[in-house]
Structure formats: structure tokens, C-alpha cells
Design a protein around this motif. Structure first.
Motif, short mmCIF file in Angstrom:
data_model
loop_
_atom_site.label_atom_id
_atom_site.label_comp_id
_atom_site.label_asym_id
_atom_site.label_seq_id
_atom_site.Cartn_x
_atom_site.Cartn_y
_atom_site.Cartn_z
N TRP A 412 0.70 -1.24 0.04
CA TRP A 412 -0.03 0.07 0.05
C TRP A 412 0.68 1.25 -0.10
N ALA A 417 -2.00 -0.71 -4.80
CA ALA A 417 -3.13 -1.17 -4.01
C ALA A 417 -3.78 -2.46 -4.56
N LEU A 447 -7.91 1.29 1.99
CA LEU A 447 -8.00 1.12 0.51
C LEU A 447 -8.98 1.41 0.03
N TYR A 451 -9.62 4.03 -3.01
CA TYR A 451 -9.65 3.52 -4.39
C TYR A 451 -11.21 3.21 -4.70
N THR A 588 0.88 6.81 -2.58
CA THR A 588 -0.60 7.19 -2.50
C THR A 588 -0.79 8.37 -1.95
#
Length: 915
Positions: A412, A417, A447, A451, A588
């Protein structure tokens, strides 16, 4: 040797090199199955670029796990040029190449390699050649992909080869050329060149068996002759894929050698790095003597150069390794692990893992320690793979679950992901959901927030708060849950999550206990739909300052900060976060922070910096496939495009935003897209279209309905409503802004309240409100909005026939729009100023001009002559399109014309005769 049947491929290479010589560099990935001729094409390019500086490396299977191994090989010939780099870049690159112990910084390393190559290219063209890129270690691959995408203005060409289509991964976005098999006729020509006088029947069988694979055409007929006709060629009616045939062919070649030589080849194949010393030490106990080395080198399968070993083709070690029994491979890996230096922790762990034939806690522990070293060096992808293998070797499910959860966290943070999600699912199959939540720190909710669907993320996050053992982590999950609910436009879920955060017992953690009131006040003061919660601007500002040293999960979304009017403090916090996230390679989170920095820079009038941050954030988000974060970056790019009048860019970016946000229910992003479309239409003189988009923000149940964005968009909504005469909308929106200004004392809200009051009034009292809007302390810190106020004030002054005052306001507005690049509003301000600066008509009620036109008819005629549509003219003059049409119907007969074409030929600066 001559290349047969490769005219199309060599033409592509010639064009690539030619463009690079003209400072139009590019990358190109040649891909296809092993032995298909990619390396031969690289050799052709190297020979064609005889005047270039050629840097070359090759990926190896064993070095795939060694960070920057390929980069080390590539740059070894030019390491003396490191002194020419800026100090931070040089230090980062030295750290990557093992010359210093500096922690790896991917961005600095990529920039350093690019600077190094650019320096070389100033002297002569540079050709970078990377063979077998599929085995290049990930750190090198990401660096080389970074470089290859940035050489468009350099005398640099980057050529890579690989087995798979590079549509994703480190080479994504680079031009690619699939290298296929040779046609039968070309294959025969190559075969004849390789084996002059070859028997026709053997040639036919070889061409059929090779399937156009040049390596097979080289090897199969030779093997056929060496084995006295007992070649491993398939039967004509029993075709076999090229890969297995070639593996059998190479294994047959190796089997003809004595056992000690075969053992040497297997050691070299398993070692993978080409380190001759390690192979020699490992083979010493096996009786591998000088004669075995001599036979291996004479066979042509293996070459030695100093301390380096290299197989003639990478398919050879793969064939030898895969064709050996597991017991032999196991013994080889054990021997190699024993032969490695003491500090080679990672290599030893992986060799022992390869030797393991079942669960082995000792090896799993060794892999776990190696992964910890990877994490210290910010090598997240390698850490994730290492922990994944450690989990496979764990005898106890609990240990496997813990290692899989740690692997998911590493993946991550590294921006993968999908890998993180798969690792979590595998861990859940072993031990169930709750143990994985505890071990991963509630990663499934994070997550989903980044996403997936925000409402589902809210469910996971609020559920998992009670499962994680750390108090601080529970607070972080709860705060993200509040944010997820806000993203979904669900105030009920937002308050539910906030209650969960308040319920966390933080007494045992003093740091969190001190932070708790800050968070509670922060989110409470943003309950836009509920009753005003007592707070102060100083307290809200303190919230931002206190959050500057905590995890990104605790930071509020930028639109809320803008609503409160304390975005200046958050910008400093975000810049600090960006530095820390870069250092830790948390990609991210970094992409998310860059997107928010871009929004704040846009509001502050730093449009160049905003575009740079948004572009970098978008590129990074797309590389790690973070759709939500990419959409936030697109929002900033589209916001700038709207102000610049770039209609196609606005349409493209907002369409892509809605493609992501609507199916997943991310109303914050959908609302942003509608707001941007509304602004673009408003700036372009299409108020009715603008109002249609902007009213969606307050329409219950609409996909873009969102309280925060409706508030922020109120100034645009009121301006559009005034232009189309929709007073009902004006009253509601104005009341919303005034209430928020009274509640928060936010500078933008106070300014907007005064400006909208002036627009709504329109009469003599409007001037006081315009002046009040301009005089709000700090209003000038948002130059674009300040200039919009001046434009509207200048237009009001012109209608009031105060030419000098109007001209001053309009000129100042035009200057700001020009500096920012806001083309449509600059044109509007200049047109208004041109009308203002012309000789004023005599006082009275629209007295006729020398041509019989009233003053208003003259204004309409001038704008129509500039090819503005009726709707655009109406927006400029704050009248309806129907009134514009009425005026033009009077203008035509007065001027003796019948169309706009003739109107465009009128000299309005003269006596209004046809020119």
C-alpha cells in the motif's frame, strides 16, 4: 550477422535515433517471446548509433530483488560524471549505487539520472540500452521509466526489451513495438545463413518447429546434427510451443557435458547475478575444478569477463534451472547461501527460501528481517514480496497472517493497492477478517477510501476502529471515516463517525489525548447542515497548526479548509507532509497531498505552481492506479482550464472525473466537476448553462449534491442567476453565504457576501457593498476572486456613467487576469474598458447618435460587430438575449444593412458609414 525480415523494425529504430539526434528523444520497448530477436535489434541500434555514447545493461533473474542493481551496471562507465550533478542529486544517486548510506529517494535518484544523461547528451547523442527489462530490479525499472518519459527535448534514446506487453508497470506510457516471429521465407534465409548447405528436409522441419523464432533457428539444426539425428525437434503432427522446445534444446546441450560442468552451469543459473567469485566458492565443495570451468566456457553457453559471468542468452539459464530436478536446485541454493558474504542478508534469505521444500520458520524469520531492511531503505515493493514469501514458509497460520498483513501495508505504501488487497484477502482466508484488521491497522478501510466507494469505506473504518489495538490508529481510522462520509455527501454518516471518534478512550495516550479536542472541534465546526457549533477562528486555525506533525489520515480535506478560510495554514502543513511522504516513499498519500497543494496554490494565484503540483500528482496517481487521487488532480487542472477558457480541456477532464466519481458515489468529486463546468460556462458568457450546472449542487438526490461545494460555488451561482434574472436563486444563495460568513468570519465568505449583495441590489446601494467587498482584510490574498469583484464593480460604475472610476477598476481587473492567464475574463474587462473610455453620450434618456442609434443600441451593435452571439452580448450588458435581438432589429434599418456580416464592416470609430 544480417537481420532477415526486420525491415519494419529497423525503420522504427532508425526514426527513433534520427529524432533523438534532433533533440526529440524518446523511449521504446521492444517486446516479444524469448529468442524472438529483440537483442539482435538492440545490437543493430547500437551499431547504427556509432557516434553516440552507449550505456547498456541487462536484467538478470537473481538481481531482480536487489535495488538499483541494473542502474549500477548501466552507469558504471560514467560514474566519474557524478561530480557534475547538484549535491542532493549526487548524494541520492551515490546512495542508490551503494557508494554511500543515504536513504533511497526515488524522485531525487530519477532526477539525478536524468541530469547525468542530459549532461552527456550535451556533448554527443546518448543511447541507453536495457536488455531483458522484465528482470530488471524494480527500483531501477521505476527510475528508468521515469527517465524515459522525460527525454522528449533531449538527444537521448532509451531502448528496452522485455517479454510482456508494457501496457502496465514501470514502462507504462512508453511507445512499444511488438517483435513477432519471422515469416517462413525470412526464416529460411536466416537458417541458410546460420547453417550453409543445410539439408532441405531438415530445413523444413526446423522452420516449422521454430515458429519464426530466430534463436530456435540458430540452435535447433546445430543440436540436430550434434545428436546424430536424435534432435529434440517435435513431430510434424505434434507441434509444441517454442518455449518448451527451446528449454529441451538447451538442456540437451548441457546434458552432453560432464556432471561437474553441468553443476557449474546450474550454480551460475541459480546465482543469477553473474558473480564469478560466489559461484566459485559455492562450487568448491562440489569438486568443480578448472576443467569444469574450461568445458563450460568452451561450450559457448557461458562467458566470463573478469569477475563477471554471463550466459550467451538469458533463455539458457532459465532452461538449465527449470530443467533440473528440485533436489539439485535445492542443494545449489543452499551452497550459494553458504558462499555469500555475511552482509548479503537479502540474497542469503532468498536462496534459503528457494531451497525450502516446506514450511520453515527459521527461513521465514530471516526473510522477515530482510524485509525490515528493505523498509528502512524505502524499498516497499521488495519488502512486500519478501514478506509474502515469508508467509508462504510460515508453519503457523498466525505468523503467516501477520506477515501477509505487513506485506499488504508495504505494498500500500509503495502505491500497489491491488497487491495490497490481494494480500489482505489471502490473510483473511487464513485467519478471518478481525485478525487481519488488527495486524494491518485497518488497511481494508483505507484502501476502500482511496480506491473504492466512500460509503463502504465508512462502514469498514467505523467497524475496524474497535479492532485495532492502538488508540492513535483507532482515531486515525475514525477521522478517515468522517472524511469518507463527507466525500459521499452523507452528513448523517459523518456525524455517526464523529461520535465514534469521540467515544475512543484516549486517556492512556497523552499525545492522542491532547490531539482529541483539536480533531473534535475541527470536524464539529464543519457541520454545515446542522446548528452552528460555538467555536472561534483562532481555534480552527490552531487545529491546522497542530495537525502539521501527524499522519496524513488526520488532515482535513482542502474544500473544508477553504470554507473555513484558513487555507494558508494548511498549505504549510501539506508542504511539510509532502516532504515527509517523499522521504518515506508513501506514494498514494503523496499523490493525495500534491492534489490538495495544487488546489490551495490555485486559490492563492500561484497557477504555475498549482499546475506543476497537479500534473505531478496526476502522473503519480495514474502510475499507482489511484483513481480517486487522480480525479482530485484532474479537478485542479480543469479548474485552471475553466479560468483560461480552454473548453476542450474542461470537457475532457470533467468527463473523466465523473466516470470515476458517479459510479462509486463520491459526491465531493462529482460536485467539483459540476462546479468547474458551471464556472467555465459563466466565464464564457453562458449564464443559463452555468446556472443549470451549479444548481445541481443543491438539488436533493442529485449525483453532484454536496453542501460544502454548494457553499463554495455560491458566488458563481448568484452571478449566473443575476444575469438570467432568477431572483429566487439569488436570495437563497445569498442568505447561505451571509449565514456562513457570520458563523465563521471567513475572509472569502465576508467578501462574497458583500459582492453578492451588490449584484442582488444592482441599484445605487450596490456601490457600498462593492467597496466593502474590496476592503475586507485579506481579500487580496485570492487575486482571481479579487479581480472578479473589481470587474463587476467596474461594470456597475460604467452603467452609472462614472467613466474614470470604472476605467480604474476595469484596468486593474484586466491586469490581474492577464497576469494569471484568465483569458475570457481579461477580454471581458478590456471590452468593458473600451466602452467606458469612448466619448460619453450626452445626458438624457438614450438620445440618438448621429446615425440614429441609442447608446444601448450602439453598445449592442459594437459587440455584435465583434462576432459575439446574442447570449454573449446579453451576458456582457446584463440584459436578456431577447432584448439584444430587439436592439439589433432596430439597428439594422437605422444603418441601412440587413445582416451581421455587413455590421462587421461598419467603422464605429468614424461617422458610422460603411467603410
Amino acid at each position: 550477422m544480417e537481420l532477415f525480415g526486420r525491415h519494419a523494425e529497423t525503420a522504427v529504430l532508425d526514426r527513433l535515433l534520427s529524432r533523438a539526434a534532433d533533440r526529440a528523444g524518446s523511449g521504446l520497448v521492444l517486446w516479444g517471446e524469448p529468442g524472438i530477436g529483440k537483442t539482435a535489434l538492440l545490437d543493430y541500434a547500437v551499431e547504427a548509433a556509432s557516434d553516440a555514447t552507449v550505456l547498456r545493461c541487462r536484467g538478470t533473474r537473481m538481481e531482480t530483488g536487489l535495488a538499483f542493481a541494473a542502474l549500477h551496471e548501466l552507469l558504471w562507465p560514467v560514474l566519474d560524471r557524478l561530480e557534475t550533478l547538484p549535491a542532493p542529486q549526487a548524494a541520492a544517486l551515490r546512495g542508490a549505487l551503494g557508494m554511500r548510506r543515504d536513504p533511497a529517494n526515488r524522485f531525487l535518484i530519477g532526477a539525478a539520472v536524468l541530469s547525468l544523461l542530459s549532461g552527456l547528451a550535451r556533448e554527443r547523442q546518448v543511447l541507453v540500452v536495457v536488455d531483458d527489462a522484465q528482470w530488471v530490479d524494480e527500483a531501477s525499472a521505476l527510475c528508468l521509466g521515469f527517465v524515459a518519459r522525460r527525454v522528449a527535448t533531449e538527444r537521448i534514446a532509451v531502448l528496452l526489451t522485455g517479454h510482456e506487453d508494457p501496457a502496465s508497470g514501470p514502462w507504462e506510457g512508453l511507445p512499444a513495438l511488438a517483435v513477432g516471429g519471422l515469416a517462413d521465407e525470412d526464416a529460411r534465409q536466416l537458417l541458410t545463413a546460420v547453417v550453409p548447405g543445410i539439408d532441405a528436409a531438415l530445413a523444413d522441419r526446423t522452420v516449422q518447429a521454430a515458429g519464426g523464432n530466430p534463436l530456435a533457428l540458430h540452435e535447433l539444426p546445430t543440436l540436430d546434427r550434434e545428436t546424430d539425428g536424435e534432435a529434440p525437434l517435435p513431430h510434424a503432427g505434434n507441434p509444441v510451443p517454442v518455449g518448451p522446445r527451446l528449454r529441451r534444446a538447451f538442456c540437451a546441450r548441457a546434458e552432453a557435458l560432464k556432471p561437474s560442468t553441468r553443476a557449474l552451469l546450474l550454480l551460475a543459473a541459480a546465482e543469477g547475478r553473474g558473480d564469478r567469485h560466489v559461484v566459485q566458492r559455492a562450487g568448491a565443495a562440489w569438486g568443480i575444478d578448472t576443467s569444469a570451468w574450461d568445458e563450460a566456457l568452451r561450450s559457448g553457453l557461458l562467458h566470463a569477463s573478469g569477475s563477471r559471468l554471463e550466459f550467451r542468452h538469458p533463455l539458457i539459464p532459465a532452461a538449465i534451472y527449470d530443467g533440473s530436478p528440485f533436489t539439485e536446485r535445492q542443494a545449489v541454493h543452499q551452497a550459494l547461501a553458504a558462499a555469500l558474504p555475511q552482509d548479503a542478508t537479502m540474497e542469503r534469505a532468498w536462496h534459503l527460501a528457494a531451497a525450502a521444500d516446506g514450511p520453515d520458520e527459521d527461513v521465514a524469520t530471516l526473510l522477515e528481517h530482510a524485509a525490515e531492511e528493505c523498509l528502512r531503505r524505502s524499498a516497499g515493493p521488495m519488502a512486500a514480496r519478501t514478506l509474502g514469501r515469508a508467509a508462504e514458509l510460515s508453519p503457523k497460520p498466525a505468523d503467516a497472517t501477520r506477515r501477509l498483513a505487513a506485506a499488504a501495508r508495504a505494498a500500500w505504501h509503495a502505491g500497489n493497492a491491488e497487491a495490497a488487497r490481494q494480500l489482505l484477502e489471502e490473510a483473511e482466508r487464513l485467519s478471518g477478517v478481525l485478525p487481519v484488521v488488527r495486524q494491518s491497522g485497518g488497511l481494508r478501510g483505507i484502501l476502500e477510501f482511496a480506491y473504492g466507494m466512500p460509503e463502504r469505506a465508512h462502514h469498514y473504518l467505523t467497524s475496524d476502529m474497535a479492532a485495532v489495538p492502538e488508540t492513535r490508529r483507532a482515531v486515525e481510522l475514525g477521522t478517515v471515516a468522517v472524511r469518507a462520509a463527507w466525500s459521499a455527501g452523507r452528513s448523517d454518516l459523518q456525524q455517526a463517525a464523529l461520535r465514534r471518534v469521540r467515544a475512543v478512550d484516549v486517556a492512556a495516550d497523552s499525545a492522542v489525548s491532547e490531539l482529541m479536542p483539536v480533531l473534535e472541534n475541527w470536524w464539529s465546526c464543519y457541520d454545515l447542515t446542522g446548528e452552528a457549533i460555538p467555536t472561534t477562528r483562532d481555534l480552527a486555525s490552531d487545529v491546522v497548526g497542530r495537525l502539521g506533525t501527524v499522519a496524513w489520515e488526520l488532515l482535513p480535506p482542502v474544500p473544508l479548509v477553504q470554507a473555513w478560510g484558513i487555507d494558508g495554514g494548511l498549505l504549510d502543513v501539506l508542504r511539510m507532509q509532502a516532504v515527509q511522504l517523499r522521504r518515506r516513499h508513501e506514494l498514494t498519500a503523496l499523490a493525495l497531498v500534491l492534489a490538495q497543494i495544487a488546489v490551495l496554490d490555485t486559490a492563492a494565484g500561484r497557477w504555475g505552481a498549482a499546475e506543476q503540483a497537479a500534473t505531478e500528482g496526476l502522473r503519480l496517481a495514474e502510475e499507482i492506479e489511484a483513481d480517486h487521487v487522480a480525479t482530485q488532480s484532474r479537478a485542479c487542472i480543469a479548474l485552471l482550464a475553466a479560468a483560461r477558457g480552454e473548453h476542450r480541456a474542461v470537457e475532457e477532464q470533467t468527463n473523466r472525473m465523473l466516470q470515476v466519481s458517479v459510479p462509486r458515489g463520491v459526491r465531493a468529486l462529482s460536485a467539483s466537476a459540476y462546479w468547474i463546468r458551471g464556472r467555465a460556462a459563466l466565464f464564457d458568457g453562458r449564464p443559463q448553462e452555468a446556472l443549470s450546472d451549479l444548481l445541481c449542487l443543491v438539488e436533493p438526490g442529485h449525483e453532484a449534491a454536496h453542501t460544502t461545494f454548494a457553499l463554495l460555488a455560491a458566488p458563481d451561482t448568484v452571478e449566473a442567476a443575476v444575469q438570467v434574472g432568477n431572483n429566487d436563486v439569488v436570495g437563497f444563495q445569498l442568505a447561505m453565504v451571509q449565514e456562513w460568513a457570520q458563523r465563521t468570519d471567513a475572509t472569502w465568505a465576508r467578501t462574497a457576501g458583500h459582492r453578492l449583495t451588490a449584484l442582488a441590489d444592482g441599484g445605487s446601494a450596490a456601490e457600498e457593498s462593492f467597496r466593502a467587498a474590496l476592503d475586507v482584510a485579506g481579500a487580496g490574498t485570492q487575486p482571481f476572486e479579487y479581480a472578479r469583484t473589481r470587474l463587476l464593480y467596474g461594470e456597475w460604475l460604467r452603467r452609472a456613467r462614472r467613466r474614470a472610476d470604472a476605467s480604474a477598476q476595469l484596468a486593474a481587473a484586466a491586469e490581474t487576469f492577464d497576469r494569471l492567464g484568465a483569458g475570457p475574463l481579461r477580454v471581458r474587462a478590456l471590452r468593458e474598458q473600451a466602452l467606458t473610455d469612448r466619448r460619453a453620450a450626452p445626458r438624457g434618456t438614450d438620445p440618438p447618435t448621429v446615425a440614429g442609434l441609442t447608446a444601448q443600441e450602439l453598445r449592442v451593435a459594437r459587440l455584435a460587430a465583434d462576432r459575439l452571439t446574442n447570449r454573449e452580448i446579453a451576458a456582457q450588458l446584463l440584459i436578456s438575449p431577447r432584448t439584444v435581438g430587439h436592439h439589433l432589429a432596430n439597428v439594422y434599418p437605422k444603418l441601412g444593412i440587413t445582416s451581421r456580416t455587413e455590421l462587421a464592416r461598419i467603422n464605429f470609430d468614424g461617422d458610422l458609414r460603411l467603410s
